[in-house]
Design a protein around this motif. Structure first.
Motif, PDB file in Angstrom:
ATOM      1  N   THR A 120      26.024  29.941  38.161  1.00  0.00           N
ATOM      2  CA  THR A 120      27.060  28.965  37.835  1.00  0.00           C
ATOM      3  C   THR A 120      27.721  29.195  36.472  1.00  0.00           C
ATOM      4  OG1 THR A 120      25.359  27.468  36.931  1.00  0.00           O
ATOM      5  CG2 THR A 120      25.972  27.181  39.247  1.00  0.00           C
ATOM      6  N   THR A 121      27.338  30.264  35.788  1.00  0.00           N
ATOM      7  CA  THR A 121      27.851  30.511  34.442  1.00  0.00           C
ATOM      8  C   THR A 121      28.641  31.810  34.395  1.00  0.00           C
ATOM      9  OG1 THR A 121      25.894  29.414  33.522  1.00  0.00           O
ATOM     10  CG2 THR A 121      27.228  30.732  32.007  1.00  0.00           C
ATOM     11  N   ALA A 122      29.805  31.779  33.769  1.00  0.00           N
ATOM     12  CA  ALA A 122      30.579  32.993  33.515  1.00  0.00           C
ATOM     13  C   ALA A 122      30.200  33.505  32.132  1.00  0.00           C
ATOM     14  CB  ALA A 122      32.074  32.710  33.578  1.00  0.00           C
ATOM     15  N   ASP A 123      29.574  34.684  32.088  1.00  0.00           N
ATOM     16  CA  ASP A 123      29.093  35.198  30.807  1.00  0.00           C
ATOM     17  C   ASP A 123      30.199  35.932  30.063  1.00  0.00           C
ATOM     18  OD1 ASP A 123      26.366  34.493  30.207  1.00  0.00           O
ATOM     19  OD2 ASP A 123      25.825  35.502  32.066  1.00  0.00           O
ATOM     20  N   ALA A 124      31.181  35.162  29.607  1.00  0.00           N
ATOM     21  CA  ALA A 124      32.311  35.692  28.850  1.00  0.00           C
ATOM     22  C   ALA A 124      32.998  34.524  28.145  1.00  0.00           C
ATOM     23  CB  ALA A 124      33.295  36.401  29.774  1.00  0.00           C
ATOM     24  N   PRO A 125      33.732  34.808  27.096  1.00  0.00           N
ATOM     25  CA  PRO A 125      34.530  33.736  26.482  1.00  0.00           C
ATOM     26  C   PRO A 125      35.494  33.157  27.520  1.00  0.00           C
ATOM     27  CG  PRO A 125      34.499  35.694  25.078  1.00  0.00           C
ATOM     28  CD  PRO A 125      33.889  36.095  26.376  1.00  0.00           C
TER      29      PRO A 125
ATOM     30  N   LEU B 112      40.919  37.318  33.499  1.00  0.00           N
ATOM     31  CA  LEU B 112      40.465  38.079  34.667  1.00  0.00           C
ATOM     32  C   LEU B 112      40.844  37.364  35.954  1.00  0.00           C
ATOM     33  CD1 LEU B 112      36.874  39.333  33.706  1.00  0.00           C
ATOM     34  CD2 LEU B 112      38.955  40.698  33.936  1.00  0.00           C
ATOM     35  N   THR B 113      40.636  36.056  35.975  1.00  0.00           N
ATOM     36  CA  THR B 113      40.964  35.280  37.174  1.00  0.00           C
ATOM     37  C   THR B 113      42.457  35.318  37.457  1.00  0.00           C
ATOM     38  OG1 THR B 113      39.072  33.810  36.788  1.00  0.00           O
ATOM     39  CG2 THR B 113      40.816  33.003  38.241  1.00  0.00           C
ATOM     40  N   ALA B 114      43.267  35.189  36.411  1.00  0.00           N
ATOM     41  CA  ALA B 114      44.718  35.229  36.602  1.00  0.00           C
ATOM     42  C   ALA B 114      45.175  36.582  37.132  1.00  0.00           C
ATOM     43  CB  ALA B 114      45.416  34.915  35.277  1.00  0.00           C
TER      44      ALA B 114
ATOM     45  N   PHE C  77      38.737  35.063  28.191  1.00  0.00           N
ATOM     46  CA  PHE C  77      38.569  36.341  28.872  1.00  0.00           C
ATOM     47  C   PHE C  77      38.377  36.128  30.374  1.00  0.00           C
ATOM     48  CE2 PHE C  77      36.053  40.037  30.221  1.00  0.00           C
ATOM     49  CZ  PHE C  77      36.835  41.072  29.726  1.00  0.00           C
ATOM     50  N   ALA C  78      37.528  35.174  30.725  1.00  0.00           N
ATOM     51  CA  ALA C  78      37.313  34.866  32.141  1.00  0.00           C
ATOM     52  C   ALA C  78      38.595  34.361  32.795  1.00  0.00           C
ATOM     53  CB  ALA C  78      36.198  33.823  32.276  1.00  0.00           C
TER      54      ALA C  78
END
Length: 347
Positions: free
Chosen positions: A158-163, A170-172, A166-167
């Motif tokens: 459940t955690t995105a290991d990035a600021p 990536l999603t965009a 930044f996440a």
């Protein structure tokens, strides 16, 4: 009461492994607080003094702790937060780094929980900024060790290991599903690729890897430090990502040609061009990086001219037959190999 301890209450401990944990916390602070790249600080010859003071085994441990803490920074933070009654004060960065260094060991590394906890408590006691929090360090980390088997899988899922920024980028760019796969890949150690001087097949066998279709040798996990692998001292190969080895090959046959390698450090492509028979001038704006390039070429027993210059101002005495420019970029494509990148750059 032990009289010697009473007489010297502030004497630093010499507990085995403590120097490595102190170095890890110091370097983690430099990455997170000062946005200092990790590679330079863990360079064997020019790195941070605290790191260079350690022996080879402790240096390997420090690097393992740091890359693990950075790859899982948000997961570690989430699990630590569950053990805290209230968030740490904004100015308690030293305490945060001690906790992250210990938590990375407890959650992900093959280090006894008791050793990770005890050394963190000792570290906290010896730092005037954190001495009053040593009891909190002990309680939080022991609770984390008890709960890790039950809580870690859910936290990772459940955690995105990035600021956040930044996440979000990536999603965009790639959409939720692909961005999630990229972030998951960033949690895992990347393989190590080698460019070899001669036939890659024997070296793949000696190094325990495979030969890629492009000619690079890939090893999924190294058995020890690169400097201790067969062929290092003899200059038979160098570490170079398979993708980074492609641009020099795209130039084709360069034998006898004068070639400029721009933004050349640390010198992998320069070495390829020299090996292919070119007369190479390696150009880089950084004096320190150019010195590292020269050291690498010396180990490889390869020769090239070097020039410290901004390529926009560089005026060679004569024109070249070919120019190779593998331009520096944001480094966001190398996060799996350099997990400090998201934490040292800004949007």
């Amino acid at each position: 009461m032990n009289k010697s301890k009473a007489a010297h209450p502030s004497r630093p401990s010499s507990a085995p492994g403590l120097a490595a944990r102190k170095a890890a916390a110091r370097l983690l602070a430099a990455v997170i607080d000062a946005r200092t790249p990790l590679d330079g600080m863990t360079d064997a010859e020019h790195g941070h003094p605290q790191y260079r003071a350690l022996d080879g085994r402790d240096r390997a441990l420090v690097r393992a702790i740091l890359v693990t803490a950075l790859r899982h920074r948000r997961t570690v933070a989430a699990l630590l937060a569950r053990r805290l009654e209230k968030p740490l004060p904004a100015n308690a960065t030293a305490l945060s780094h001690i906790l992250h260094v210990a938590a990375a060991q407890i959650l992900f590394l093959d280090v006894p929980d008791s050793a990770a906890v005890d050394l963190a408590v000792t570290h906290a006691k010896e730092d005037p900024r954190t001495a009053r929090f040593s009891g909190l360090v002990n309680g939080v980390l022991r609770a984390l060790a008890r709960a890790k088997d039950a809580e870690l899988p859910e936290a990772l899922a459940t955690t995105a290991d990035a600021p956040d920024w930044f996440a979000e980028r990536l999603t965009a760019a790639y959409g939720d599903e692909t961005a999630g796969k990229i972030l998951e890949a960033h949690r895992h150690e990347a393989p190590v690729d080698f460019t070899v001087k001669g036939d890659p097949a024997p070296w793949a066998e000696r190094l325990g890897g495979i030969v890629l279709s492009t000619g690079s040798v890939r090893v999924e996990r190294l058995a020890g430090p690169v400097t201790e692998l067969p062929g290092f001292a003899e200059g038979e190969w160098w570490v170079q990502d398979a993708a980074a080895a492609l641009p020099a090959r795209l130039l084709g046959n360069v034998r006898g040609m004068r070639v400029a390698d721009l933004c050349a450090a640390p010198g992998g492509k320069t070495a390829q061009l020299v090996l292919a028979g070119a007369e190479v001038t390696a150009v880089d704006a950084s004096r320190n990086r150019l010195a590292r390039l020269r050291q690498n070429l010396e180990r490889l027993r390869l020769g090239a001219e070097t020039a410290q210059a901004d390529l926009l101002d560089y005026q060679p005495p004569s024109l070249f037959d070919a120019v190779l420019l593998d331009a520096p970029c944001s480094s966001t494509g190398t996060v799996r190999r350099h997990p400090d990148v998201p934490w040292t750059i800004t949007p």
